[in-house]
Enzyme design. Structure first.
Site, PDB file in Angstrom:
ATOM      1  N   SER A 187       3.073  -9.547   3.593  1.00 13.55           N
ATOM      2  CA  SER A 187       3.015 -10.480   4.395  1.00 13.55           C
ATOM      3  C   SER A 187       2.235 -11.394   4.282  1.00 13.55           C
ATOM      4  O   SER A 187       2.070 -13.043   4.584  1.00 13.55           O
ATOM      5  CB  SER A 187       3.573 -10.291   5.830  1.00 13.55           C
ATOM      6  OG  SER A 187       2.204  -9.729   6.328  1.00 13.55           O
ATOM      7  N   GLU A 188       0.821 -11.177   4.364  1.00 10.04           N
ATOM      8  CA  GLU A 188      -0.034 -12.614   3.623  1.00 10.04           C
ATOM      9  C   GLU A 188      -1.164 -11.341   2.756  1.00 10.04           C
ATOM     10  O   GLU A 188      -1.433 -10.456   1.977  1.00 10.04           O
ATOM     11  CB  GLU A 188      -1.127 -12.601   5.205  1.00 10.04           C
ATOM     12  CG  GLU A 188      -0.130 -13.744   5.985  1.00 10.04           C
ATOM     13  CD  GLU A 188       0.549 -13.416   6.606  1.00 10.04           C
ATOM     14  OE1 GLU A 188       1.361 -13.800   7.593  1.00 10.04           O
ATOM     15  OE2 GLU A 188      -0.289 -11.765   7.556  1.00 10.04           O
ATOM     16  N   THR A 189      -1.957 -12.760   2.206  1.00 11.48           N
ATOM     17  CA  THR A 189      -2.655 -11.990   0.985  1.00 11.48           C
ATOM     18  C   THR A 189      -3.861 -13.824   1.075  1.00 11.48           C
ATOM     19  O   THR A 189      -3.524 -14.625   0.945  1.00 11.48           O
ATOM     20  CB  THR A 189      -2.630 -12.388  -0.359  1.00 11.48           C
ATOM     21  OG1 THR A 189      -1.509 -11.797  -0.183  1.00 11.48           O
ATOM     22  CG2 THR A 189      -3.788 -12.411  -1.627  1.00 11.48           C
ATOM     23  N   HIS A 227      -3.747 -11.027  11.630  1.00 15.07           N
ATOM     24  CA  HIS A 227      -4.077  -9.886  11.168  1.00 15.07           C
ATOM     25  C   HIS A 227      -4.990  -9.973   9.725  1.00 15.07           C
ATOM     26  O   HIS A 227      -5.697  -9.088   9.225  1.00 15.07           O
ATOM     27  CB  HIS A 227      -3.266  -8.211  11.179  1.00 15.07           C
ATOM     28  CG  HIS A 227      -2.518  -9.042   9.465  1.00 15.07           C
ATOM     29  ND1 HIS A 227      -1.436  -9.975   9.277  1.00 15.07           N
ATOM     30  CD2 HIS A 227      -2.545  -7.755   8.292  1.00 15.07           C
ATOM     31  CE1 HIS A 227      -1.188  -9.789   7.748  1.00 15.07           C
ATOM     32  NE2 HIS A 227      -1.494  -8.897   7.108  1.00 15.07           N
TER      33      HIS A 227
END
Length: 301
Positions: free
Chosen positions: A47-49, A78
């Site tokens: 979902s995120e990097t 997060h």
């Protein structure tokens, strides 16, 4: 030319890997342009990097760029906690003993440590009314009946969420959204509802069993949260700090939630994320959780 860069994958809002929301953290993003960062974010398919960079503001300890598979984000919860955890574990030293300051596109974000747990100060959240026709379209895509929606609000602290306060956690957990329809509507949607106090429904009992599996049963969640983000390539996010931050600011102020509580998220995905929320005496909402390093090494970018 590629180069080896230190890398960590951190599971956030859990004390045991595999139960929270992972974030990929490239601990030295120097020399990478946005296209290279975006390409790697699509490749990780998380979902995120994030990419850690030297700060450009004197008060910050480090700068962070945050990418979903579908684009760059000004702020996300997060990734903020997981990246700070990775930065500290890699030897990062904050300028102040009592706080860490992250620079991101949304501005400066304060973080604090309480034992092993990190928490960030929720950025200001803009609120707005949801047009009735849009609310009706989203409710239909989620399979909701009108009476199941108690409140609706736009919440925006960088990420913008069309947010629904539903009639209970059982309604939240039973949702089977039409993700294609949500993508066509083009809105990220967050939903939340209160857990019943005495007895548990089968779905909530399952959540409790999953919590006991990694020792979190002592901190019973007050609310259940889900986040649907099909327009940015994430049908359902396991645990969402930015959404929980805006939800807390909205619903504590509205009198729906107390100043301190625990939110559960990820149950419907087989996760057991726990988000610890507290509004302090000054009115700042702190959003915290445990973090654990699952992967450490290097990547070539």
């Amino acid at each position: 030319m590629t180069q080896a860069r230190p890398f960590a994958q951190i599971d956030v809002f859990t004390a045991q890997g595999g139960w929270g929301n992972p974030v990929a953290v490239v601990l030295d993003g120097s020399g990478l342009d946005a296209a290279a960062m975006q390409r790697f974010a699509r490749w990780t398919n998380l979902s995120e990097t994030t990419f850690v960079l030297p700060p450009t503001e004197a008060a910050a300890d480090y700068r962070l760029r945050i990418f979903s598979p579908g684009g760059e984000l000004p702020f996300a919860g997060h990734p903020t906690l997981g990246s700070c955890f990775a930065w500290l574990a890699a030897g990062g030293r904050p300028k102040a003993a009592d706080r860490i300051v992250q620079q991101c596109a949304q501005g400066l974000v304060d973080l604090r440590r309480s034992g092993e747990r990190l928490a960030f100060a929720a950025p200001p959240s803009r609120q707005g009314d949801v047009p009735p026709e849009l609310l009706a379209a989203v409710a239909q895509a989620l399979g909701l009946q009108p009476g199941q929606v108690r409140r609706a609000q736009w919440l925006d602290n960088g990420p913008r969420w069309l947010t629904l306060w539903l009639d209970g956690a059982d309604t939240v957990l039973a949702l089977e959204p039409d993700h294609a329809r949500l993508a066509a509507i083009g809105q990220k949607v967050g939903v939340a509802g209160m857990h019943p106090a005495p007895a548990a429904t089968p779905l909530i009992a399952r959540s409790s069993r999953e919590a006991r599996a990694f020792g979190a049963a002592a901190e019973a969640p007050l609310i259940e949260v889900r986040a649907f983000a099909a327009p940015i390539g994430v049908p359902e996010d396991p645990v969402t700090g930015s959404l929980n931050a805006s939800l807390a600011q909205w619903l504590i102020e509205a009198g729906e939630l107390p100043a301190r509580y625990v939110a559960a998220q990820g149950t419907a995905l087989g996760r057991a994320g726990r988000v610890h929320v507290e509004r302090d005496a000054a009115g700042t909402v702190w959003v915290g959780g445990d973090c654990v390093a699952v992967i450490r090494g290097e990547v070539r970018l």
